[in-house]
Scaffold this motif. Structure first.
Motif, short mmCIF file in Angstrom:
data_model
loop_
_atom_site.label_atom_id
_atom_site.label_comp_id
_atom_site.label_asym_id
_atom_site.label_seq_id
_atom_site.Cartn_x
_atom_site.Cartn_y
_atom_site.Cartn_z
N ALA A 227 0.82 -1.21 0.00
CA ALA A 227 0.00 0.00 0.00
C ALA A 227 0.86 1.27 0.00
CB ALA A 227 -0.94 0.00 1.21
N ALA A 228 1.92 1.27 0.81
CA ALA A 228 2.77 2.45 0.90
C ALA A 228 3.57 2.70 -0.37
CB ALA A 228 3.73 2.31 2.09
N GLY A 229 3.81 1.65 -1.15
CA GLY A 229 4.61 1.79 -2.35
C GLY A 229 3.82 2.16 -3.60
N PHE A 230 2.51 2.33 -3.48
CA PHE A 230 1.67 2.63 -4.63
C PHE A 230 0.86 3.88 -4.34
CE2 PHE A 230 -1.86 1.01 -7.63
CZ PHE A 230 -1.26 1.63 -8.71
N LYS A 231 1.22 4.98 -4.98
CA LYS A 231 0.64 6.28 -4.64
C LYS A 231 -0.88 6.33 -4.69
CE LYS A 231 1.23 11.21 -5.50
NZ LYS A 231 2.03 12.25 -6.17
#
Length: 439
Positions: A227-231
């Protein structure tokens, strides 16, 4: 006339297309009944606490303890939703929620109720909801079976919640004024039978395992990194989190506005909550009638601003009619953001991480609200309910503008996924050189 009739039939088919799935029809009917009882209980619980104590701070405390477990436990519920049978998990959580409502009804009807009882039972229900909501959110795809109808099913889910939000508080206000809070808790306990029977009657295809199971914390870490790696994911979660933290606690202070500022009673409180539900219900019907997920990003930022404006106007209103209109606008705005974010997330997320991402969505939507509720209750006790809501409304408006600023970059990352799943048709060499107006 035939064409007009055909157009009307076509619009209804578009609006209700997810109901062609038997499992989803069962869920829709059972959950619709249960949610009316849930909203009745929520209104009755807040009014009970305010009647017993007259304290805005304790209203904030009830909101805090009732939703804090979502912030703490929802991520682990997401891992379980990716591991275990979601239908069995839903049946378990609904049965426990029915038990909570029955205990609350018993102590209120017998006159044994004290404030600490309500706080303890609100905490218990919060733990149940922490596991129930992420599981039910990720359960939708199991009922509709294909992503083509997913957006419609999510919008219809929201219409259930907000149709109940329209009916439940209004009925609760009338029942509280005439019979007391206890009858609302009794009816809510019985309402859970509808969804339990509906889910038990479903025929769900067993889920396919997604590789070897890992340690629970490791799977949770994978979900966070994904989740954190996909804006597009974290931007949606952040927008919804700000609205829930700063804007949604207006509902916690609603008894203060109903009783002290609008000089009404339980029925006034019920009508105010019902107005919010009506606005949200209109939003879900609008979203359910849309054919595609395309364009929802634009609605998300603009409706976040609309929500902020509606809450600010409500905070300054001292007229019941104007307050109802402001809450209708606010309800439309916030539900458009929440349901649109849900639809986009469930469309772009990988299936093997759906439960975990939806648990983060639940944290953003519900898990941040307890902190906002506590903040609103404490701050309202110092500077007043009006100033407290104006602060939250301003934060929501700014959050909408910031999301709009990042929207072009979000679209660039989402488009390849939409093409892969067929939301956007694949481009051919001819398409690349042909002007759009001639295609």
């Amino acid at each position: 006339m035939k064409n007009n009739g055909g157009d009307r039939i076509g619009r209804w088919q578009l609006l209700l297309r997810a109901l062609r799935y038997r499992n989803y029809r069962l869920f829709f009917l059972g959950q619709s009944v249960s949610l009316v009882g849930t909203w009745m209980q929520q209104v009755a619980m807040s009014w009970l606490v305010y009647r017993l104590t007259g304290s805005a701070v304790l209203l904030g405390v009830i909101g805090f303890v009732g939703q804090l477990p979502t912030f703490l436990f929802a991520p682990f519920a997401g891992v379980l939703a990716d591991r275990w049978d979601r239908r069995e998990l839903v049946l378990c959580t609904q049965a426990l929620a029915m038990l909570q409502a029955a205990i609350l009804a018993l102590i209120v009807v017998t006159g044994m109720v004290e404030v600490w009882h309500v706080i303890a039972l609100a905490s218990f229900l919060g733990v149940i909801s922490a596991f129930d909501v992420p599981v039910r959110q990720s359960f939708v795809i199991d009922m509709v079976e294909d992503k083509e109808s997913l957006g419609n099913a999510i919008a219809l889910n929201s219409s259930m919640v907000n149709g109940a939000r329209l009916i439940g508080p209004s009925v609760a206000g009338l029942l509280i004024a005439s019979l007391g809070e206890g009858v609302c808790f009794i009816l809510n306990a019985f309402s859970y039978l509808a969804v339990i029977v509906a889910v038990a009657a479903m025929r769900i295809r067993p889920a396919q395992p997604h590789g070897a199971r890992k340690d629970l914390l490791r799977e949770l870490k994978e979900g966070v990194e994904y989740a954190a790696g996909f804006k597009p994911i974290w931007a949606i979660l952040l927008l919804i989190g700000v609205l829930s933290l700063m804007g949604m606690p207006y509902s916690v202070l609603m008894p203060v506005f109903a009783k002290d500022l609008l000089h009404g009673g339980a029925h006034t409180y019920g009508f105010l909550m019902g107005a919010t539900g009506l606005g949200a219900f209109v939003s879900t019907i609008f979203l359910a009638s849309r054919r595609s997920v395309l364009g929802l990003g634009r609605f998300m930022w603009s409706c976040a601003c609309v929500f902020g404006i509606g809450v600010a106007a409500f905070a300054m209103s001292r007229s019941l009619i104007l307050s109802l209109l402001c809450l209708l606008v606010a309800g439309f705005g916030v539900m458009t953001v929440i349901a649109s974010g849900n639809t986009v997330l469930q469309t772009i997320v990988d299936d093997d991480k759906r439960g975990r991402v939806m648990s983060f969505y639940t944290m953003a939507f519900m898990g941040t609200t307890p902190f906002g509720s506590l903040f609103a209750g404490v701050v309202a006790g110092r500077i007043g309910a009006t100033a407290t809501l104006l602060i939250g409304a301003g934060a929501c408006f700014v959050a909408g503008l910031l999301y709009a600023r990042h929207l072009p970059a979000i679209r660039e990352q989402v488009r390849p996924i939409y093409r892969r799943i067929g939301v956007i048709p694949e481009m051919t060499p001819t398409d690349l050189v042909t002007p759009p107006e001639k295609r």
